[in-house]
Design a protein around this motif. Sequence first.
Motif, PDB file in Angstrom:
ATOM      1  N   PRO A  20       0.729  -1.892   0.305  1.00 22.25           N
ATOM      2  CA  PRO A  20       0.152  -0.187   0.278  1.00 22.25           C
ATOM      3  C   PRO A  20       0.656   0.857  -0.172  1.00 22.25           C
ATOM      4  O   PRO A  20       0.559   2.552  -0.625  1.00 22.25           O
ATOM      5  CB  PRO A  20      -0.917  -0.345   1.286  1.00 22.25           C
ATOM      6  N   GLU A  21       2.067   1.553   1.410  1.00 19.03           N
ATOM      7  CA  GLU A  21       2.875   2.734   0.500  1.00 19.03           C
ATOM      8  C   GLU A  21       3.525   2.801  -0.692  1.00 19.03           C
ATOM      9  O   GLU A  21       3.793   3.923  -0.935  1.00 19.03           O
ATOM     10  CB  GLU A  21       3.834   2.291   1.648  1.00 19.03           C
ATOM     11  N   ALA A  22       4.042   1.885  -1.570  1.00 21.65           N
ATOM     12  CA  ALA A  22       4.293   1.502  -2.019  1.00 21.65           C
ATOM     13  C   ALA A  22       3.758   2.366  -3.273  1.00 21.65           C
ATOM     14  O   ALA A  22       3.991   3.214  -4.785  1.00 21.65           O
ATOM     15  CB  ALA A  22       4.804   0.508  -2.928  1.00 21.65           C
ATOM     16  N   LEU A  23       1.735   2.179  -3.308  1.00 18.29           N
ATOM     17  CA  LEU A  23       1.522   2.196  -4.158  1.00 18.29           C
ATOM     18  C   LEU A  23       1.265   3.813  -4.073  1.00 18.29           C
ATOM     19  O   LEU A  23       0.987   5.007  -5.132  1.00 18.29           O
ATOM     20  CB  LEU A  23      -0.237   1.904  -4.103  1.00 18.29           C
ATOM     21  N   ARG A  24       0.905   3.807  -2.521  1.00 20.22           N
ATOM     22  CA  ARG A  24       0.699   5.676  -2.037  1.00 20.22           C
ATOM     23  C   ARG A  24       1.776   6.603  -2.602  1.00 20.22           C
ATOM     24  O   ARG A  24       1.445   7.824  -3.035  1.00 20.22           O
ATOM     25  CB  ARG A  24       0.458   5.732  -1.219  1.00 20.22           C
ATOM     26  N   ILE A  25       2.903   5.796  -2.296  1.00 15.37           N
ATOM     27  CA  ILE A  25       4.319   6.913  -3.486  1.00 15.37           C
ATOM     28  C   ILE A  25       4.279   6.765  -4.388  1.00 15.37           C
ATOM     29  O   ILE A  25       4.656   7.879  -5.328  1.00 15.37           O
ATOM     30  CB  ILE A  25       5.610   6.025  -2.522  1.00 15.37           C
ATOM     31  N   GLY A  26       3.505   5.839  -5.356  1.00 16.11           N
ATOM     32  CA  GLY A  26       3.868   6.241  -7.070  1.00 16.11           C
ATOM     33  C   GLY A  26       2.932   7.109  -7.425  1.00 16.11           C
ATOM     34  O   GLY A  26       3.224   7.226  -8.374  1.00 16.11           O
ATOM     35  N   GLU A  27       1.809   6.963  -6.778  1.00 10.74           N
ATOM     36  CA  GLU A  27       0.855   7.810  -7.205  1.00 10.74           C
ATOM     37  C   GLU A  27       1.657   9.717  -6.555  1.00 10.74           C
ATOM     38  O   GLU A  27       0.667  10.174  -7.910  1.00 10.74           O
ATOM     39  CB  GLU A  27      -0.530   7.486  -6.340  1.00 10.74           C
ATOM     40  N   ILE A  28       1.366   9.803  -5.189  1.00 15.83           N
ATOM     41  CA  ILE A  28       2.067  10.950  -5.354  1.00 15.83           C
ATOM     42  C   ILE A  28       3.320  11.600  -6.554  1.00 15.83           C
ATOM     43  O   ILE A  28       2.852  12.687  -6.999  1.00 15.83           O
ATOM     44  CB  ILE A  28       2.784  10.891  -3.818  1.00 15.83           C
ATOM     45  N   LEU A  29       4.117  10.566  -6.766  1.00 22.05           N
ATOM     46  CA  LEU A  29       5.656  10.612  -8.127  1.00 22.05           C
ATOM     47  C   LEU A  29       4.715  11.068  -9.195  1.00 22.05           C
ATOM     48  O   LEU A  29       5.802  11.755  -9.936  1.00 22.05           O
ATOM     49  CB  LEU A  29       6.385  10.097  -7.441  1.00 22.05           C
ATOM     50  N   ARG A  30       3.773  10.061  -9.586  1.00 20.96           N
ATOM     51  CA  ARG A  30       3.033  10.547 -10.638  1.00 20.96           C
ATOM     52  C   ARG A  30       2.153  11.994 -10.833  1.00 20.96           C
ATOM     53  O   ARG A  30       2.717  12.693 -11.825  1.00 20.96           O
ATOM     54  CB  ARG A  30       2.129   9.471 -10.804  1.00 20.96           C
ATOM     55  N   LYS A  31       2.905  12.847  -9.891  1.00 18.43           N
ATOM     56  CA  LYS A  31       1.330  14.136  -9.775  1.00 18.43           C
ATOM     57  C   LYS A  31       2.601  14.773 -10.096  1.00 18.43           C
ATOM     58  O   LYS A  31       3.012  16.059 -10.192  1.00 18.43           O
ATOM     59  CB  LYS A  31       0.263  13.897  -8.871  1.00 18.43           C
ATOM     60  N   GLU A  32       3.618  14.671  -8.972  1.00 15.67           N
ATOM     61  CA  GLU A  32       4.468  15.683  -9.185  1.00 15.67           C
ATOM     62  C   GLU A  32       5.652  15.377 -10.392  1.00 15.67           C
ATOM     63  O   GLU A  32       6.152  16.587 -10.369  1.00 15.67           O
ATOM     64  CB  GLU A  32       5.693  15.369  -7.646  1.00 15.67           C
ATOM     65  N   THR A  33       5.628  14.667 -11.123  1.00 18.13           N
ATOM     66  CA  THR A  33       5.910  14.673 -12.238  1.00 18.13           C
ATOM     67  C   THR A  33       5.669  15.643 -13.463  1.00 18.13           C
ATOM     68  O   THR A  33       6.499  15.935 -13.368  1.00 18.13           O
ATOM     69  CB  THR A  33       6.186  12.936 -13.029  1.00 18.13           C
ATOM     70  N   VAL A  34       4.063  15.668 -13.034  1.00 20.69           N
ATOM     71  CA  VAL A  34       3.598  16.814 -13.639  1.00 20.69           C
ATOM     72  C   VAL A  34       4.424  17.887 -13.361  1.00 20.69           C
ATOM     73  O   VAL A  34       4.399  18.787 -14.212  1.00 20.69           O
ATOM     74  CB  VAL A  34       1.977  16.668 -14.343  1.00 20.69           C
ATOM     75  N   GLY A  35       4.070  17.900 -12.229  1.00 20.82           N
ATOM     76  CA  GLY A  35       4.267  19.613 -11.693  1.00 20.82           C
ATOM     77  C   GLY A  35       5.715  19.972 -11.777  1.00 20.82           C
ATOM     78  O   GLY A  35       6.088  21.071 -12.196  1.00 20.82           O
ATOM     79  N   GLY A  36       6.445  18.857 -11.972  1.00 19.85           N
ATOM     80  CA  GLY A  36       7.910  18.647 -12.171  1.00 19.85           C
ATOM     81  C   GLY A  36       7.901  19.866 -13.566  1.00 19.85           C
ATOM     82  O   GLY A  36       9.064  20.615 -13.737  1.00 19.85           O
ATOM     83  N   ILE A  37       7.773  19.133 -13.926  1.00 18.25           N
ATOM     84  CA  ILE A  37       7.328  19.297 -15.650  1.00 18.25           C
ATOM     85  C   ILE A  37       7.823  21.229 -15.541  1.00 18.25           C
ATOM     86  O   ILE A  37       7.566  21.350 -16.576  1.00 18.25           O
ATOM     87  CB  ILE A  37       7.447  18.542 -16.893  1.00 18.25           C
ATOM     88  N   LEU A  38       5.905  21.406 -15.610  1.00 17.53           N
ATOM     89  CA  LEU A  38       5.565  22.549 -15.832  1.00 17.53           C
ATOM     90  C   LEU A  38       6.727  23.559 -14.911  1.00 17.53           C
ATOM     91  O   LEU A  38       6.767  25.138 -15.569  1.00 17.53           O
ATOM     92  CB  LEU A  38       4.218  22.935 -14.835  1.00 17.53           C
ATOM     93  N   LEU A  39       7.137  23.246 -13.328  1.00 19.02           N
ATOM     94  CA  LEU A  39       8.072  23.878 -12.664  1.00 19.02           C
ATOM     95  C   LEU A  39       9.022  24.806 -14.091  1.00 19.02           C
ATOM     96  O   LEU A  39       9.465  25.291 -13.751  1.00 19.02           O
ATOM     97  CB  LEU A  39       8.391  23.490 -11.567  1.00 19.02           C
ATOM     98  N   VAL A  40       9.793  23.111 -14.671  1.00 12.99           N
ATOM     99  CA  VAL A  40      10.577  23.912 -15.318  1.00 12.99           C
ATOM    100  C   VAL A  40      10.743  24.858 -16.284  1.00 12.99           C
ATOM    101  O   VAL A  40      11.336  25.661 -16.822  1.00 12.99           O
ATOM    102  CB  VAL A  40      11.982  22.065 -15.842  1.00 12.99           C
ATOM    103  N   ALA A  41       9.486  24.348 -16.975  1.00 13.96           N
ATOM    104  CA  ALA A  41       8.581  25.090 -18.140  1.00 13.96           C
ATOM    105  C   ALA A  41       8.705  26.340 -17.438  1.00 13.96           C
ATOM    106  O   ALA A  41       9.367  27.489 -17.466  1.00 13.96           O
ATOM    107  CB  ALA A  41       8.023  24.789 -18.728  1.00 13.96           C
ATOM    108  N   ALA A  42       8.009  27.262 -16.848  1.00 19.52           N
ATOM    109  CA  ALA A  42       7.629  27.036 -15.919  1.00 19.52           C
ATOM    110  C   ALA A  42       8.830  28.614 -16.141  1.00 19.52           C
ATOM    111  O   ALA A  42       9.734  29.965 -16.303  1.00 19.52           O
ATOM    112  CB  ALA A  42       7.393  27.767 -14.738  1.00 19.52           C
ATOM    113  N   ALA A  43      10.039  28.204 -14.742  1.00 19.17           N
ATOM    114  CA  ALA A  43      11.278  28.806 -14.688  1.00 19.17           C
ATOM    115  C   ALA A  43      11.840  29.030 -16.318  1.00 19.17           C
ATOM    116  O   ALA A  43      12.235  29.740 -16.222  1.00 19.17           O
ATOM    117  CB  ALA A  43      12.643  27.995 -13.852  1.00 19.17           C
ATOM    118  N   VAL A  44      12.242  28.373 -17.461  1.00 20.09           N
ATOM    119  CA  VAL A  44      12.782  28.961 -18.553  1.00 20.09           C
ATOM    120  C   VAL A  44      11.977  30.285 -18.838  1.00 20.09           C
ATOM    121  O   VAL A  44      12.424  30.817 -19.685  1.00 20.09           O
ATOM    122  CB  VAL A  44      12.884  27.192 -18.927  1.00 20.09           C
TER     123      VAL A  44
END
Length: 445
Positions: A20-44
């Motif tokens: 259950p913890e592996a599933l939860r962490i995986g879901e969090i990181l999937r959301k953060e992946t999209v956010g990270g790409i947006l973050l890098v794009a905004a900075a550029v």
Amino acid sequence: MSESPTPPPRPSVLGRGSYPEALRIGEILRKETVGGILLVAAAVIALIWANSPVSESYFALRDFTFGYEPWHLELSLGAWAADGLLAIFFFLVGLELKREFVAGDLRDISKSIVPVAAAVGGVIVPAIIYAVINLTSPETLRGWAIPTATDIAFAVAVLAIIGSHLPSALRIFLLTLAVVDDLIAITIIAVFYSTDLQFTPMLLALIPLALYIFLAQKFRFFFGTKNAAAWLILLPLGLITWGLVHASGIHATVAGVLLGFAIPVIRSQKAGGPDAGPGLSEIFEHRFRPISAGVAVPIFAFFSAGVAVDGWDGFVSALTDPVAVGIIVALVLGKPVGILGTTWLVTRVTKATLDKSLKWIDIFGVSLLAGIGFTVSLLVAELSFGLGSPHDEHAKVGILAASLIAAILASTVLVTRNKKYKAAEESDAVDSDHDGIPDVYQQGN
């Protein structure tokens, strides 16, 4: 002659944890992946705009002020992003940290000691390195806390770009590192970067905060299963608390962490039993994480990352400033030394070994990735030197350069291990009895 007794097996650390913890962490990181790409794009975009022929319009937008001055809320757009939007980010930091230590795998001290100690080492060593480099300058020494935090969204975006199949244990390790050192960073902000404290609003903030805590803990009793009622009551109380904390001189993002800590993470069984629905922590995490990752952090990055470097000479001048030098060395060298060194030290002291699925090169790769200090580092730079000041501008250049170098180095290490990670991922997914839970989690390996 009797045989000597077999020595007990040495405990292992950084195992894969529960499913259950592996599933939860995986879901969090999937959301953060999209956010990270947006973050890098905004900075550029911010960097390009701030160094374009129309750069004045960027800084005019960033410095445009609005709000109600009697409540100390007449702020620039850049300040609103730092004080307001980042409070959402730190609210999730508080939620996640509490969730990990109350209901997650880290409630077990044997599992939490390594990532928590590594996070502390990853804060202390970079701070010392920066301080040593800037020891002779009290003015620049104030930025010692800039290289202390890891940007999980940026780091996960790098993992997505290089296609890494990072094992669940390393993902949990990375997320825990980031959350714990973000908490340490916000504690540093509260203690060392709060100025002109006003005790009246500070004391007044305790009233809505206490009511918020009480209602949040009694969520099912007062609101039943009507989540909208919780939003209508708790959200205004949270906003009032934030406003009063801001007016008190304590950085307003501290309010975000306190409000996150106040949310219960264990479902109440008194209202409807096991069918009562998700707990308040799950509801808020589900609703606020997309706002934080997709809106709040990228907007903050947009207003904070825009620095005018005045051509090549200006770039070189910024990089030779002890502020930038200290940040780059602290993040690129200090982070991996602090994290890897502390992890090794803890295993030696506890006579533990790494989980058999991992090698020290894996910890080294993750520790390099932790050198990506972006969001919180930009915030601390502004608090240290003032938005738009020369040292703040040079600090941003150092943060951007260090994050890029750390990303490249981490990618180089992790890509060499990617084939191993992919094979482990495929092995971990085997479910021979088709019960929905991979066999490795049922075997306790």
